[in-house]
Design an enzyme around this catalytic site. Structure first.
Site, PDB file in Angstrom:
ATOM      1  N   TYR A  26       6.427   6.756  64.580  1.00  0.00           N
ATOM      2  CA  TYR A  26       6.823   8.165  64.594  1.00  0.00           C
ATOM      3  C   TYR A  26       6.031   8.933  65.660  1.00  0.00           C
ATOM      4  CZ  TYR A  26       7.239  13.004  62.904  1.00  0.00           C
ATOM      5  OH  TYR A  26       7.453  14.353  62.800  1.00  0.00           O
ATOM      6  N   LYS A  51       7.228  11.069  69.154  1.00  0.00           N
ATOM      7  CA  LYS A  51       6.952  12.483  69.404  1.00  0.00           C
ATOM      8  C   LYS A  51       6.209  12.681  70.722  1.00  0.00           C
ATOM      9  CE  LYS A  51       9.149  13.857  65.841  1.00  0.00           C
ATOM     10  NZ  LYS A  51      10.445  14.540  66.027  1.00  0.00           N
TER      11      LYS A  51
END
Length: 252
Positions: free
Chosen positions: A155, A159
């Site tokens: 994740y 980002k």
């Protein structure tokens, strides 16, 4: 109710991840500001929340697939074009130590979070370039784009990639009037709650994130390009996240 006021009358806005907590706030804020919104999410059932709202058109689909991205832009062209793209779609629920992540899971997170943003962003900038006009992209990042969560390595990588993608778009296409910025919200859990690990003392509401998006996509932010706006109550500014630990050290 937010005191933030923007006028998006006549604007066409694409919001991805529209069935989620932040996605719903984004769609409603842009619609309330006068925009015609295309709300897209892989969760077809979740899109039913918009009912027959005439301001919102829904479209289910996996945005990591090129054919779906093509279909989205065909729909936008039929409906009059695109002014603002909000990349909000993401897989957020995975919590796995890096040492235990297999390649299939890694690829799935990269596809959902980063590949989808690439596929839509590159189509948006080509559309604006060919139309001889500018446009705005707002993408959701996270504190994990610059600092690591535990057990969320995939994740966090996506980002950081979204922030890098936004900078690249800003540098390469800013001269065409195309802007790409990010929002890095923290602790968005729905109802506002107290939070001792955040300097502001509370969590962030989805509507506060949406208000930041309205600002970044507006002419008021015309000179913001390649920027990361942290809507986190001061979390990123803090050296340690848990003040109780600092107090315990002082007592020891």
């Amino acid at each position: 109710m937010s005191a933030v006021q923007f006028d998006y009358t006549g604007e066409r806005v694409l919001v991805t991840g529209a069935a989620g907590l932040i996605g719903r706030a984004l769609v409603r804020r842009f619609a309330d500001a006068g925009a015609a919104v295309l709300a897209v999410d892989v969760d077809a059932g979740g899109l039913k929340v918009y009912g027959d709202d005439p301001r919102v058109t829904t479209m289910p689909g996996d945005l990591a697939r090129e054919d779906v991205a093509d279909a989205v832009f065909e729909r936008l062209r039929e409906d009059g074009g695109l002014d603002v793209l909000v990349n909000n779609a993401a897989m957020t629920e995975l919590r796995t130590p890096f040492i235990d992540i297999d390649a299939g899971v890694w690829d799935a997170v990269i596809a959902a979070n980063l590949r989808s943003a690439y596929l839509l962003s590159v189509r948006a900038v080509r559309y604006w370039r060919d139309a001889g006009r500018g446009g705005a992209i707002v993408s959701m990042s996270s504190p994990g784009g610059s600092r690591a969560h535990e057990n969320q390595s995939a994740y966090d990588v996506t980002k950081a990639g979204i922030e890098a993608l936004s900078r690249a778009i800003a540098v390469e296409l800013g001269g065409l009037g195309i802007r790409a910025n990010c929002i890095a919200p923290a602790s968005v859990v729905g109802e506002i709650r107290s939070a001792t690990d955040i300097p502001a003392g509370r969590t962030t509401s989805p509507e506060e994130v949406a208000d930041a998006a309205l600002f970044l996509a507006s002419p008021s932010a015309a000179q913001l390009n390649g920027h990361v706006l942290r809507v986190d109550g001061g979390l990123h500014a803090r050296l340690r996240t848990d003040p109780s630990q600092e107090q315990q050290r002082d007592q020891d």
